[in-house]
Scaffold this motif. Structure first.
Motif, PDB file in Angstrom:
ATOM      1  N   ALA A   1       0.828  -1.211   0.000  1.00  0.00           N
ATOM      2  CA  ALA A   1       0.000   0.000   0.000  1.00  0.00           C
ATOM      3  C   ALA A   1       0.861   1.259   0.000  1.00  0.00           C
ATOM      4  O   ALA A   1       1.961   1.279   0.552  1.00  0.00           O
ATOM      5  CB  ALA A   1      -0.930   0.010   1.202  1.00  0.00           C
ATOM      6  N   LEU A   2       0.313   2.289  -0.628  1.00  0.00           N
ATOM      7  CA  LEU A   2       0.891   3.631  -0.585  1.00  0.00           C
ATOM      8  C   LEU A   2      -0.196   4.577  -0.106  1.00  0.00           C
ATOM      9  O   LEU A   2      -1.259   4.683  -0.733  1.00  0.00           O
ATOM     10  CB  LEU A   2       1.392   4.070  -1.959  1.00  0.00           C
ATOM     11  CG  LEU A   2       1.913   5.517  -2.043  1.00  0.00           C
ATOM     12  CD1 LEU A   2       3.210   5.654  -1.252  1.00  0.00           C
ATOM     13  CD2 LEU A   2       2.127   5.947  -3.494  1.00  0.00           C
ATOM     14  N   VAL A   3       0.055   5.250   1.006  1.00  0.00           N
ATOM     15  CA  VAL A   3      -0.896   6.212   1.562  1.00  0.00           C
ATOM     16  C   VAL A   3      -0.272   7.594   1.451  1.00  0.00           C
ATOM     17  O   VAL A   3       0.784   7.846   2.036  1.00  0.00           O
ATOM     18  CB  VAL A   3      -1.229   5.901   3.035  1.00  0.00           C
ATOM     19  CG1 VAL A   3      -2.203   6.938   3.586  1.00  0.00           C
ATOM     20  CG2 VAL A   3      -1.791   4.496   3.166  1.00  0.00           C
ATOM     21  N   THR A   4      -0.893   8.479   0.675  1.00  0.00           N
ATOM     22  CA  THR A   4      -0.386   9.841   0.526  1.00  0.00           C
ATOM     23  C   THR A   4      -1.243  10.796   1.344  1.00  0.00           C
ATOM     24  O   THR A   4      -2.469  10.690   1.357  1.00  0.00           O
ATOM     25  CB  THR A   4      -0.399  10.277  -0.955  1.00  0.00           C
ATOM     26  OG1 THR A   4      -1.704  10.097  -1.511  1.00  0.00           O
ATOM     27  CG2 THR A   4       0.609   9.469  -1.751  1.00  0.00           C
ATOM     28  N   VAL A   5      -0.581  11.708   2.018  1.00  0.00           N
ATOM     29  CA  VAL A   5      -1.254  12.705   2.855  1.00  0.00           C
ATOM     30  C   VAL A   5      -0.815  14.082   2.371  1.00  0.00           C
ATOM     31  O   VAL A   5       0.342  14.471   2.549  1.00  0.00           O
ATOM     32  CB  VAL A   5      -0.908  12.521   4.346  1.00  0.00           C
ATOM     33  CG1 VAL A   5      -1.633  13.574   5.184  1.00  0.00           C
ATOM     34  CG2 VAL A   5      -1.275  11.117   4.808  1.00  0.00           C
ATOM     35  N   ARG A   6      -1.743  14.803   1.765  1.00  0.00           N
ATOM     36  CA  ARG A   6      -1.432  16.150   1.257  1.00  0.00           C
ATOM     37  C   ARG A   6      -1.809  17.186   2.301  1.00  0.00           C
ATOM     38  O   ARG A   6      -2.914  17.176   2.827  1.00  0.00           O
ATOM     39  CB  ARG A   6      -2.199  16.405  -0.039  1.00  0.00           C
ATOM     40  CG  ARG A   6      -1.731  15.527  -1.202  1.00  0.00           C
ATOM     41  CD  ARG A   6      -2.578  15.752  -2.440  1.00  0.00           C
ATOM     42  NE  ARG A   6      -3.912  15.198  -2.303  1.00  0.00           N
ATOM     43  CZ  ARG A   6      -5.029  15.812  -2.704  1.00  0.00           C
ATOM     44  NH1 ARG A   6      -4.974  17.025  -3.223  1.00  0.00           N
ATOM     45  NH2 ARG A   6      -6.208  15.223  -2.563  1.00  0.00           N
ATOM     46  N   LYS A   7      -0.855  18.098   2.574  1.00  0.00           N
ATOM     47  CA  LYS A   7      -1.114  19.122   3.586  1.00  0.00           C
ATOM     48  C   LYS A   7      -2.007  20.241   3.052  1.00  0.00           C
ATOM     49  O   LYS A   7      -2.669  20.926   3.825  1.00  0.00           O
ATOM     50  CB  LYS A   7       0.214  19.707   4.079  1.00  0.00           C
ATOM     51  CG  LYS A   7       1.209  18.645   4.574  1.00  0.00           C
ATOM     52  CD  LYS A   7       0.680  17.861   5.750  1.00  0.00           C
ATOM     53  CE  LYS A   7       1.660  16.800   6.207  1.00  0.00           C
ATOM     54  NZ  LYS A   7       2.873  17.326   6.812  1.00  0.00           N
ATOM     55  N   THR A   8      -2.013  20.425   1.716  1.00  0.00           N
ATOM     56  CA  THR A   8      -2.871  21.427   1.091  1.00  0.00           C
ATOM     57  C   THR A   8      -3.397  20.877  -0.234  1.00  0.00           C
ATOM     58  O   THR A   8      -2.824  19.928  -0.796  1.00  0.00           O
ATOM     59  CB  THR A   8      -2.123  22.749   0.806  1.00  0.00           C
ATOM     60  OG1 THR A   8      -1.096  22.513  -0.169  1.00  0.00           O
ATOM     61  CG2 THR A   8      -1.490  23.315   2.084  1.00  0.00           C
ATOM     62  N   GLU A   9      -4.446  21.503  -0.735  1.00  0.00           N
ATOM     63  CA  GLU A   9      -4.991  21.090  -2.027  1.00  0.00           C
ATOM     64  C   GLU A   9      -4.104  21.550  -3.181  1.00  0.00           C
ATOM     65  O   GLU A   9      -4.309  21.150  -4.327  1.00  0.00           O
ATOM     66  CB  GLU A   9      -6.404  21.650  -2.208  1.00  0.00           C
ATOM     67  CG  GLU A   9      -7.425  21.066  -1.238  1.00  0.00           C
ATOM     68  CD  GLU A   9      -8.832  21.563  -1.515  1.00  0.00           C
ATOM     69  OE1 GLU A   9      -9.007  22.329  -2.488  1.00  0.00           O
ATOM     70  OE2 GLU A   9      -9.745  21.184  -0.769  1.00  0.00           O
ATOM     71  N   GLY A  10      -3.110  22.419  -2.881  1.00  0.00           N
ATOM     72  CA  GLY A  10      -2.211  22.895  -3.925  1.00  0.00           C
ATOM     73  C   GLY A  10      -1.338  21.805  -4.513  1.00  0.00           C
ATOM     74  O   GLY A  10      -0.830  21.948  -5.630  1.00  0.00           O
ATOM     75  N   PHE A  11      -1.140  20.710  -3.773  1.00  0.00           N
ATOM     76  CA  PHE A  11      -0.373  19.586  -4.320  1.00  0.00           C
ATOM     77  C   PHE A  11      -1.252  18.885  -5.356  1.00  0.00           C
ATOM     78  O   PHE A  11      -2.296  18.309  -5.027  1.00  0.00           O
ATOM     79  CB  PHE A  11       0.014  18.598  -3.217  1.00  0.00           C
ATOM     80  CG  PHE A  11       0.973  17.535  -3.687  1.00  0.00           C
ATOM     81  CD1 PHE A  11       2.338  17.714  -3.547  1.00  0.00           C
ATOM     82  CD2 PHE A  11       0.506  16.368  -4.269  1.00  0.00           C
ATOM     83  CE1 PHE A  11       3.224  16.737  -3.978  1.00  0.00           C
ATOM     84  CE2 PHE A  11       1.381  15.391  -4.705  1.00  0.00           C
ATOM     85  CZ  PHE A  11       2.748  15.580  -4.568  1.00  0.00           C
ATOM     86  N   ARG A  12      -0.810  18.919  -6.608  1.00  0.00           N
ATOM     87  CA  ARG A  12      -1.639  18.440  -7.731  1.00  0.00           C
ATOM     88  C   ARG A  12      -1.538  16.918  -7.858  1.00  0.00           C
ATOM     89  O   ARG A  12      -0.801  16.391  -8.679  1.00  0.00           O
ATOM     90  CB  ARG A  12      -1.207  19.138  -9.020  1.00  0.00           C
ATOM     91  CG  ARG A  12      -1.464  20.643  -9.013  1.00  0.00           C
ATOM     92  CD  ARG A  12      -0.748  21.333 -10.153  1.00  0.00           C
ATOM     93  NE  ARG A  12       0.701  21.323  -9.970  1.00  0.00           N
ATOM     94  CZ  ARG A  12       1.573  21.752 -10.881  1.00  0.00           C
ATOM     95  NH1 ARG A  12       1.140  22.192 -12.035  1.00  0.00           N
ATOM     96  NH2 ARG A  12       2.869  21.723 -10.633  1.00  0.00           N
ATOM     97  N   ILE A  13      -2.319  16.232  -7.066  1.00  0.00           N
ATOM     98  CA  ILE A  13      -2.277  14.769  -7.072  1.00  0.00           C
ATOM     99  C   ILE A  13      -2.777  14.202  -8.396  1.00  0.00           C
ATOM    100  O   ILE A  13      -2.391  13.097  -8.799  1.00  0.00           O
ATOM    101  CB  ILE A  13      -3.106  14.209  -5.880  1.00  0.00           C
ATOM    102  CG1 ILE A  13      -2.757  12.731  -5.631  1.00  0.00           C
ATOM    103  CG2 ILE A  13      -4.583  14.401  -6.133  1.00  0.00           C
ATOM    104  CD1 ILE A  13      -1.344  12.498  -5.168  1.00  0.00           C
TER     105      ILE A  13
END
Length: 323
Positions: free
Chosen positions: A107-119
């Protein structure tokens, strides 16, 4: 706000499924799960933390901002922190978008601190390379790191262009000193901020490539080496730009100092020329008889002396390029 994906046997099988099903999917060794969270709290991470056995310190770092780019190793997983960046070409300001990631064998769990990170850009990279999906979590991690490092490279390129524009303004015949100083300061500040997120990435990617972590399949190692090469280039480019912006700043100050010296020479030269008629007329203004006193001859003599000496001084200063 969360997103999920399930890959099974190298094929995308499901999207946006209920996060509570993650443990069920991970029970199948052929499954790889991606789970994304944006601006979560510790309570939001509690459920996934329990299912994956995440370390409390890693969970705490994932929630709090302004972590240093790093790769920490825990008993059951790895914890990654990195920054994507955007450079505003108009203002010269650098904007950082922090992302944290928990990496396990399935598994890979990504946690973005802001919506500015363009996932979405990361997802596009995954979708554009379906032949690499078979490499599991290593493939997902490669897409994430490749996107992050590419934003660093784009920012360095833009900074290089902006600094070159400053170099061209240095010898402009009509420079705008205050605007140039502000621009130089903004670019220098952005370059320092960029350096703080680019430099540690060399250690991060190098640690990912370690064989004892068993995260990267040998077949996908060349892709990570390509990312590492981009990190090195961005690092070296950042270092050279730091020297260049310092040179631009110092050259600007030197040019301003030289320009001030020229102005002072011009003012002093004109003051010397003006001092001649002042001295002559002052001398002839004495209340004592002098040659030509009370006659037109004396007046024209003083006038001739004044003009003659002034012309001589003007010629001397002109020859010395002081005027």
């Amino acid at each position: 706000m969360s997103r999920t994906r399930l890959y099974r046997n190298g094929v995308l099988e499901a999207e946006n499924f209920d996060p509570t099903q993650i443990s069920e999917h991970l029970a199948d060794p052929s499954s790889v799960v991606w789970f994304d969270l944006c601006e979560p709290t510790e309570e939001d991470l509690a459920a996934i933390s329990e299912e994956l056995g995440l370390h409390p310190l890693a969970v705490e770092d994932a929630v709090h901002e302004h972590q240093r780019p790093k790769l920490d190793r825990y008993a059951s997983h790895l914890f990654l922190t990195a920054y994507a960046v955007d450079l505003d070409e108009v203002s010269g300001q650098l904007v950082k978008h922090e992302v944290a990631a928990f990496i396990t064998t399935g598994a890979l769990v990504t946690v973005r601190k802001t919506e500015g990170f363009r996932i979405d850009k990361v997802v596009e990279r995954w979708d554009s390379s379906p032949d690499l999906v078979k490499y599991g979590v290593g493939f997902l991690l490669y897409g994430l790191l490749d996107f992050v490092v590419d934003t660093h490279f784009e920012a360095v390129q833009t900074l290089d262009t902006q600094i070159e524009a400053l170099e061209e303004q240095l010898f402009d015949g009509d420079p705008k000193d205050s605007e140039m100083q502000r621009r130089t300061f903004e670019l220098r500040k952005s370059l320092v901020a960029l350096r703080r997120v680019v430099m540690p990435m060399r250690e991060v990617v190098n640690a990912v490539l370690r064989r004892d972590l068993h995260i990267v399949d040998p077949e996908i190692v060349p892709y990570f080496q390509d990312v590492y090469d981009h990190v090195l280039r961005a690092t070296e480019w950042t270092e050279s730009l730091r020297d260049l912006i310092t040179a631009v700043f110092e050259t600007h100050l030197t040019i301003r100092s030289n320009r001030l010296n020229v102005i002072m020479k011009q003012v002093t030269s004109w003051a010397a020329i003006i001092a001649v008629p002042t001295a002559v007329t002052g001398f002839y203004g004495q209340n004592v008889p002098y040659p030509g006193f009370g006659t037109h001859t004396g007046f024209w003599t003083s006038t001739g002396v004044t003009i003659g000496l002034s012309v001589i001084l003007f010629g001397v200063f002109r020859r010395k390029d002081w005027i």
